[in-house]
Design a protein around this motif. Structure first.
Motif, PDB file in Angstrom:
ATOM      1  N   PRO A 254       0.820  -1.213   0.000  1.00 42.14           N
ATOM      2  CA  PRO A 254       0.000   0.000   0.000  1.00 42.14           C
ATOM      3  C   PRO A 254       0.856   1.266   0.000  1.00 42.14           C
ATOM      4  O   PRO A 254       1.969   1.270   0.533  1.00 42.14           O
ATOM      5  N   GLY A 255       0.314   2.303  -0.602  1.00 45.60           N
ATOM      6  CA  GLY A 255       1.031   3.572  -0.616  1.00 45.60           C
ATOM      7  C   GLY A 255       0.164   4.673  -1.188  1.00 45.60           C
ATOM      8  O   GLY A 255      -1.056   4.566  -1.240  1.00 45.60           O
ATOM      9  N   THR A 256       0.839   5.717  -1.638  1.00 41.45           N
ATOM     10  CA  THR A 256       0.180   6.893  -2.178  1.00 41.45           C
ATOM     11  C   THR A 256       0.733   7.183  -3.562  1.00 41.45           C
ATOM     12  O   THR A 256       1.952   7.168  -3.762  1.00 41.45           O
ATOM     13  N   VAL A 257      -0.146   7.439  -4.516  1.00 46.96           N
ATOM     14  CA  VAL A 257       0.290   7.764  -5.878  1.00 46.96           C
ATOM     15  C   VAL A 257       1.085   9.064  -5.831  1.00 46.96           C
ATOM     16  O   VAL A 257       0.604  10.085  -5.319  1.00 46.96           O
ATOM     17  N   SER A 258       2.311   9.000  -6.344  1.00 46.31           N
ATOM     18  CA  SER A 258       3.163  10.196  -6.349  1.00 46.31           C
ATOM     19  C   SER A 258       3.355  10.776  -7.747  1.00 46.31           C
ATOM     20  O   SER A 258       3.822  11.907  -7.898  1.00 46.31           O
ATOM     21  N   LYS A 259       2.980   9.991  -8.784  1.00 48.40           N
ATOM     22  CA  LYS A 259       3.128  10.492 -10.153  1.00 48.40           C
ATOM     23  C   LYS A 259       2.266   9.657 -11.086  1.00 48.40           C
ATOM     24  O   LYS A 259       2.187   8.437 -10.949  1.00 48.40           O
ATOM     25  N   VAL A 260       1.638  10.327 -12.038  1.00 48.89           N
ATOM     26  CA  VAL A 260       0.921   9.666 -13.127  1.00 48.89           C
ATOM     27  C   VAL A 260       1.365  10.355 -14.406  1.00 48.89           C
ATOM     28  O   VAL A 260       1.159  11.559 -14.568  1.00 48.89           O
ATOM     29  N   GLN A 261       2.017   9.602 -15.277  1.00 48.79           N
ATOM     30  CA  GLN A 261       2.478  10.187 -16.535  1.00 48.79           C
ATOM     31  C   GLN A 261       1.887   9.381 -17.685  1.00 48.79           C
ATOM     32  O   GLN A 261       2.298   8.247 -17.934  1.00 48.79           O
ATOM     33  N   LYS A 262       0.924   9.982 -18.348  1.00 51.70           N
ATOM     34  CA  LYS A 262       0.255   9.305 -19.458  1.00 51.70           C
ATOM     35  C   LYS A 262       1.070   9.438 -20.737  1.00 51.70           C
ATOM     36  O   LYS A 262       1.648  10.476 -21.006  1.00 51.70           O
ATOM     37  N   GLY A 263       1.052   8.370 -21.514  1.00 56.55           N
ATOM     38  CA  GLY A 263       1.609   8.370 -22.854  1.00 56.55           C
ATOM     39  C   GLY A 263       0.454   8.270 -23.837  1.00 56.55           C
ATOM     40  O   GLY A 263      -0.689   8.547 -23.491  1.00 56.55           O
ATOM     41  N   SER A 264       0.740   7.816 -25.059  1.00 53.04           N
ATOM     42  CA  SER A 264      -0.328   7.727 -26.054  1.00 53.04           C
ATOM     43  C   SER A 264      -1.287   6.576 -25.755  1.00 53.04           C
ATOM     44  O   SER A 264      -2.482   6.665 -26.051  1.00 53.04           O
TER      45      SER A 264
ATOM     46  N   ASP B 255      -7.795   6.092 -15.769  1.00 53.62           N
ATOM     47  CA  ASP B 255      -9.063   6.817 -15.687  1.00 53.62           C
ATOM     48  C   ASP B 255     -10.106   6.024 -14.903  1.00 53.62           C
ATOM     49  O   ASP B 255     -10.806   6.576 -14.053  1.00 53.62           O
ATOM     50  N   ALA B 256     -10.212   4.715 -15.177  1.00 55.07           N
ATOM     51  CA  ALA B 256     -11.209   3.875 -14.509  1.00 55.07           C
ATOM     52  C   ALA B 256     -10.977   3.813 -12.995  1.00 55.07           C
ATOM     53  O   ALA B 256     -11.934   3.757 -12.219  1.00 55.07           O
ATOM     54  N   LEU B 257      -9.702   3.826 -12.584  1.00 52.94           N
ATOM     55  CA  LEU B 257      -9.365   3.769 -11.163  1.00 52.94           C
ATOM     56  C   LEU B 257      -9.354   5.144 -10.501  1.00 52.94           C
ATOM     57  O   LEU B 257      -9.243   5.245  -9.284  1.00 52.94           O
ATOM     58  N   GLY B 258      -9.437   6.193 -11.313  1.00 51.69           N
ATOM     59  CA  GLY B 258      -9.400   7.550 -10.773  1.00 51.69           C
ATOM     60  C   GLY B 258      -8.052   7.880 -10.153  1.00 51.69           C
ATOM     61  O   GLY B 258      -7.987   8.614  -9.167  1.00 51.69           O
ATOM     62  N   LEU B 259      -6.977   7.360 -10.740  1.00 52.67           N
ATOM     63  CA  LEU B 259      -5.644   7.575 -10.173  1.00 52.67           C
ATOM     64  C   LEU B 259      -5.170   9.006 -10.393  1.00 52.67           C
ATOM     65  O   LEU B 259      -5.218   9.526 -11.504  1.00 52.67           O
ATOM     66  N   ALA B 260      -4.728   9.610  -9.317  1.00 48.23           N
ATOM     67  CA  ALA B 260      -4.177  10.961  -9.357  1.00 48.23           C
ATOM     68  C   ALA B 260      -3.177  11.086  -8.220  1.00 48.23           C
ATOM     69  O   ALA B 260      -3.220  10.315  -7.249  1.00 48.23           O
TER      70      ALA B 260
END
Length: 142
Positions: A82-92, A117-122
C-alpha cells in the motif's frame, strides 16, 4: 548495476522458507514493507540466500498491478504494497504510475491510460501495488 527493470529495491533477507523445488524469500525494505520472492533451490544456493544477506529486488513495471479497492476480495498475489500515488504520466496508450511506499521507496507500474481513468488515479490518491512472488528477481553483490 544497470538493468531494464524499472523497480529496484535494496533490502535484507528476513526469512527463508525452503520447499522441495523452490524457496520463498522474504526481503525487508526500509519503512517496514516486505517483498516476497520465489526462487529455485539452485538460485538460493548459488546466490547464498540466507537471513541477513543484503539483496537487490528487481520487479518489471508491467508486472505490477495497481489496486484501489479490493471490495472484500482476497488475492493470491503475495506482494500487496500500500502507498500513495506520487506520479501519473500518461503516454499515447499506457501510463507510468508511481506509488510511494512507507519509508520512501517508490514502485512503478505500467498500465493503460484507460485503467488510470477507470481507477481515478491521481497524485495523492491511495493505491496498492500488487505483484506475484514469481515476478521478483533477486540479486546479491559479488
Amino acid at each position: 548495476m544497470k538493468t531494464s527493470a524499472r523497480n529496484q529495491f535494496f533490502g535484507k533477507v528476513t526469512a527463508v522458507t525452503p520447499g522441495a523445488v523452490t524457496t520463498e524469500v522474504e526481503v525487508g525494505l526500509k519503512g517496514g514493507s516486505k517483498i516476497i520472492a520465489t526462487v529455485t533451490k539452485t538460485s538460493e544456493e548459488t546466490l547464498g540466500i540466507k537471513v541477513g544477506v543484503d539483496v537487490v529486488v528487481l520487479v518489471k513495471a508491467p508486472t505490477v498491478i495497481i489496486l484501489t479497492d479490493a471490495a472484500g476480495y482476497r488475492l493470491s498475489a503475495r506482494n500487496q504494497l500500500p502507498g500513495t500515488v506520487s506520479k501519473v504520466q500518461k503516454g499515447s496508450v499506457n501510463a507510468e504510475v508511481l506509488v510511494e511506499l512507507a519509508g520512501g521507496d517508490t514502485i512503478a507500474s505500467s498500465i493503460t491510460n484507460e485503467s488510470v481513468d477507470a481507477l481515478g488515479l491521481a497524485v495523492g490518491s491511495k493505491a496498492t501495488a500488487v505483484f506475484k512472488a514469481g515476478a521478483v528477481i533477486l540479486g546479491v553483490a559479488g
